[in-house]
Design a protein around this motif. Structure first.
Motif, PDB file in Angstrom:
ATOM      1  N   LEU A 399       0.796  -1.218   0.000  1.00  0.00           N
ATOM      2  CA  LEU A 399       0.000   0.000   0.000  1.00  0.00           C
ATOM      3  C   LEU A 399       0.834   1.277   0.000  1.00  0.00           C
ATOM      4  CD1 LEU A 399      -2.871  -1.016   2.470  1.00  0.00           C
ATOM      5  CD2 LEU A 399      -2.970  -0.839  -0.027  1.00  0.00           C
ATOM      6  N   HIS A 400       2.080   1.201   0.428  1.00  0.00           N
ATOM      7  CA  HIS A 400       2.895   2.423   0.450  1.00  0.00           C
ATOM      8  C   HIS A 400       3.536   2.718  -0.903  1.00  0.00           C
ATOM      9  CE1 HIS A 400       5.969  -0.709   1.161  1.00  0.00           C
ATOM     10  NE2 HIS A 400       6.827   0.152   0.616  1.00  0.00           N
ATOM     11  N   HIS A 401       3.412   1.818  -1.846  1.00  0.00           N
ATOM     12  CA  HIS A 401       4.008   2.056  -3.162  1.00  0.00           C
ATOM     13  C   HIS A 401       3.135   2.997  -3.993  1.00  0.00           C
ATOM     14  CE1 HIS A 401       6.202  -1.992  -2.590  1.00  0.00           C
ATOM     15  NE2 HIS A 401       7.092  -1.019  -2.490  1.00  0.00           N
ATOM     16  N   GLY A 402       3.775   3.800  -4.806  1.00  0.00           N
ATOM     17  CA  GLY A 402       3.070   4.744  -5.657  1.00  0.00           C
ATOM     18  C   GLY A 402       3.416   4.542  -7.124  1.00  0.00           C
ATOM     19  N   PRO A 403       2.909   5.417  -8.004  1.00  0.00           N
ATOM     20  CA  PRO A 403       3.170   5.287  -9.437  1.00  0.00           C
ATOM     21  C   PRO A 403       4.654   5.299  -9.779  1.00  0.00           C
ATOM     22  CG  PRO A 403       1.396   6.838  -9.053  1.00  0.00           C
ATOM     23  CD  PRO A 403       1.972   6.510  -7.709  1.00  0.00           C
ATOM     24  N   GLU A 404       5.449   6.058  -8.997  1.00  0.00           N
ATOM     25  CA  GLU A 404       6.883   6.123  -9.293  1.00  0.00           C
ATOM     26  C   GLU A 404       7.563   4.770  -9.105  1.00  0.00           C
ATOM     27  OE1 GLU A 404       6.366   7.610  -4.984  1.00  0.00           O
ATOM     28  OE2 GLU A 404       5.285   7.672  -6.898  1.00  0.00           O
ATOM     29  N   HIS A 405       7.076   3.968  -8.157  1.00  0.00           N
ATOM     30  CA  HIS A 405       7.648   2.633  -7.954  1.00  0.00           C
ATOM     31  C   HIS A 405       7.353   1.741  -9.164  1.00  0.00           C
ATOM     32  CE1 HIS A 405       7.359   4.158  -3.791  1.00  0.00           C
ATOM     33  NE2 HIS A 405       8.410   3.387  -3.551  1.00  0.00           N
ATOM     34  N   LEU A 406       6.125   1.823  -9.662  1.00  0.00           N
ATOM     35  CA  LEU A 406       5.773   1.038 -10.845  1.00  0.00           C
ATOM     36  C   LEU A 406       6.575   1.493 -12.060  1.00  0.00           C
ATOM     37  CD1 LEU A 406       3.284   0.540  -8.892  1.00  0.00           C
ATOM     38  CD2 LEU A 406       1.941   0.219 -10.978  1.00  0.00           C
ATOM     39  N   PHE A 407       6.770   2.808 -12.182  1.00  0.00           N
ATOM     40  CA  PHE A 407       7.508   3.346 -13.322  1.00  0.00           C
ATOM     41  C   PHE A 407       8.955   2.879 -13.298  1.00  0.00           C
ATOM     42  CE2 PHE A 407       9.537   7.184 -15.440  1.00  0.00           C
ATOM     43  CZ  PHE A 407       9.192   6.776 -16.717  1.00  0.00           C
ATOM     44  N   ARG A 408       9.599   2.998 -12.138  1.00  0.00           N
ATOM     45  CA  ARG A 408      10.996   2.558 -12.064  1.00  0.00           C
ATOM     46  C   ARG A 408      11.094   1.045 -12.288  1.00  0.00           C
ATOM     47  NH1 ARG A 408      16.044   4.819  -9.899  1.00  0.00           N
ATOM     48  NH2 ARG A 408      17.504   3.079 -10.041  1.00  0.00           N
ATOM     49  N   ALA A 409      10.179   0.288 -11.698  1.00  0.00           N
ATOM     50  CA  ALA A 409      10.210  -1.169 -11.878  1.00  0.00           C
ATOM     51  C   ALA A 409      10.038  -1.550 -13.343  1.00  0.00           C
ATOM     52  CB  ALA A 409       9.126  -1.827 -11.035  1.00  0.00           C
TER      53      ALA A 409
END
Length: 540
Positions: A399-409
């Motif tokens: 739940l603490h992950h945001g769009p930037e985490h998905l983008f970098r991944a």
């Protein structure tokens, strides 16, 4: 010879627009412009109306290509103050396999009233994915018959290629197939419109034919018996619906007709090169004329190419063609089906207006995106599995992950896919000593190149020109113009002279050792995830 008043034009036909680049023989860019296609990508509904298109369809309007080219060339000439008479040659690169059905005079079937609302009569964009069943049939028959040519393509014919798209039409819209007199790649059709001539003189590119239509200089296309085994009505597809002559990129396809000259605002009689696949034009455009250098053309999708002095059959590559990129060498093609497209999808999903904030937040994260991992198969897997049905994935989400985490991944997953390709080539006996990144992404998305360098543990050179494929097309236009007009005796000489300024302005992106060590560990997890999604063991 005064090189400043002798200009070559590169026309770079992309997914959404065409770029016109005017370059003199010393490589100085004299003018550039972009013109968008009026209809863009036709993904939801035909401009003529009718039912909604299936989600795997991706079409284009053939009238957009010439109209946009005329606009772009005029703008580029105006920007650079270039006279029509100064243009000595024209090179064309084009997305592939983008192809269409036409009459013998070149008229696309979609422009005929009786076919205007039939989607199978329209040009199928490279990313059209409606031909999976047809590709499966072609692959199954090739394997059953033990077709030797299949090994040149890593053992798999892709669903985006020429013959699967034709077979799809034969099976789904036989009335369109029956009315088709010429099946042709978009790039070849465009060059044909520029130089004119009967269908028998249609200039077909050995680059497009070799990589996307299973053509080989020694053996030609697959046999009539093979096509007949695929489908009884398919046996004579080459003999009756594919007229023309095969020319290598850089060979002169003909001269600009008066009508085409009026469209482009250039002089009639200007030599025009045979077409080249857009990504492949990035190789000469990046200043590469020899072996051992992997050229990564990073855009909507990515195409990674390397040249070698010998042919090796490597499972998982997209193709190896003698002279497929430059004369005298074998060109190897690999690729990733969704790169810029996948990043754009995520941007829209996240509700961001542009990439700047998303990029800055992703760049601030540590390698590994704080536990989020991804699979980059948002448009299927090209190399090494050649399976358009495969889908992407994200794992490790909290739940603490945001769009930037998905983008970098997602960027990291794209880098892992590239690392897999490099390993595949090296294991197959093709040395990869140097890495060059060109296309739009290296200049607009520096984080992508940095992560790629970190994942690979190798420096990546980014040429100074932001227009690698267009520059490569211009180089080939100069080659087609001939030695008398340019002084270039070989394609390699033209590459060296016309890309020298871009080489001087290049930058080198070096890996961060600490990140490379982290990615070494995460790469194994990427391969495990790939295996889970593909239903087989794909670990190293």
């Amino acid at each position: 010879m005064n090189t400043s008043n002798r200009i070559s034009l590169g026309l770079d036909f992309g997914t959404e627009s065409v770029r016109a680049l005017l370059v003199d023989l010393a490589g100085r860019e004299r003018g550039a412009a972009v013109a968008r296609y009026r209809h863009g990508q036709i993904l939801a509904r035909l401009p003529t109306g009718g039912r909604a298109l299936p989600p795997q369809f991706a079409l284009q309007h053939p009238g957009d290509w010439l109209a946009a080219a005329g606009t772009a060339v005029r703008r580029a000439r105006k920007a650079g103050g270039v006279a029509a008479a100064e243009v000595v040659g024209i090179g064309v690169d084009f997305t592939s396999c983008t192809m269409l059905p036409a009459l013998a005079d070149g008229t696309p079937l979609c422009l005929l009233p009786r076919f205007a609302k039939n989607p199978y009569a329209w040009p199928k964009l490279w990313k059209h994915h409606g031909a999976q069943a047809a590709a499966d049939r072609i692959n199954a028959v090739a394997r059953e018959r033990g077709e030797d040519w299949l090994a040149r393509y890593g053992g798999v014919v892709g669903l985006e290629w020429f013959f699967p798209k034709i077979l799809e039409t034969l099976e789904r819209a036989p009335e369109v197939y029956g009315a088709t007199e010429v099946w042709v790649e978009g790039g070849d059709w465009l060059v044909w419109r520029l130089v004119g001539g009967e269908a028998a003189e249609l200039p077909r590119s050995t680059c497009q034919a070799g990589y996307k239509a299973m053509w080989n200089r020694a053996d030609g296309y697959p046999s009539r018996a093979f096509f007949g085994a695929v489908h009884a009505d398919f046996a004579d597809v080459v003999g009756t619906r594919m007229p023309g002559r095969l020319l290598a990129p850089g060979e002169c396809a003909g001269e600009l007709t008066p009508a085409a000259a009026r469209t482009l605002g250039l002089a009639a009689g200007t030599p025009v090169s045979a077409a080249i696949i857009d990504a492949h034009a990035g190789v000469p455009g990046a200043g590469v004329a020899g072996t051992d250098t992997l050229v990564m053309v990073l855009g909507t999708s990515s195409c990674h190419m390397i040249q070698a002095a010998e042919e090796r059959r490597i499972a998982g590559i997209a193709g190896v063609v003698h002279g497929g990129i430059l004369p005298g060498l074998y060109g190897y093609e690999t690729g990733q089906a969704a790169v810029g497209d996948a990043f754009e999808w995520l941007r829209r999903l996240a509700g961001e207006r542009d990439f700047r904030r998303l990029n800055a937040r992703a760049a601030a994260l540590p390698a590994g995106a704080q536990g989020v991992a991804a699979m980059d198969w948002m448009n299927g897997c090209r190399t090494p599995l050649m399976d358009g049905d495969l889908g992407g994935a994200f794992t490790g989400l909290h739940l603490h992950h945001g769009p930037e985490h998905l983008f970098r991944a997602l960027i990291e997953a794209s880098g892992f896919g590239l690392r897999w390709i490099v390993e595949l080539l090296r294991e197959g006996g093709i040395p990869v000593e140097r890495l060059v990144a060109t296309g739009g992404l290296p200049h607009h998305a520096p984080l992508v190149v940095q992560i790629y360098a970190d994942v690979l543990g190798s420096p990546i050179r980014v040429p100074g020109s932001r227009q690698g494929p267009a520059l490569g097309a211009a180089v080939l236009g100069a080659v087609a113009a001939g030695r008398r007009a340019t002084g270039f005796g070989t394609a390699a000489a033209a590459v060296r002279a016309m890309t020298a300024p871009a080489g001087r302005g290049c930058r080198v992106v070096r890996p961060h050792g600490a990140n490379t060590r982290i990615y070494d560990g995460l790469y194994a997890g990427y391969r495990r995830l790939a295996g889970a999604l593909a239903g087989r063991d794909l670990r190293r």
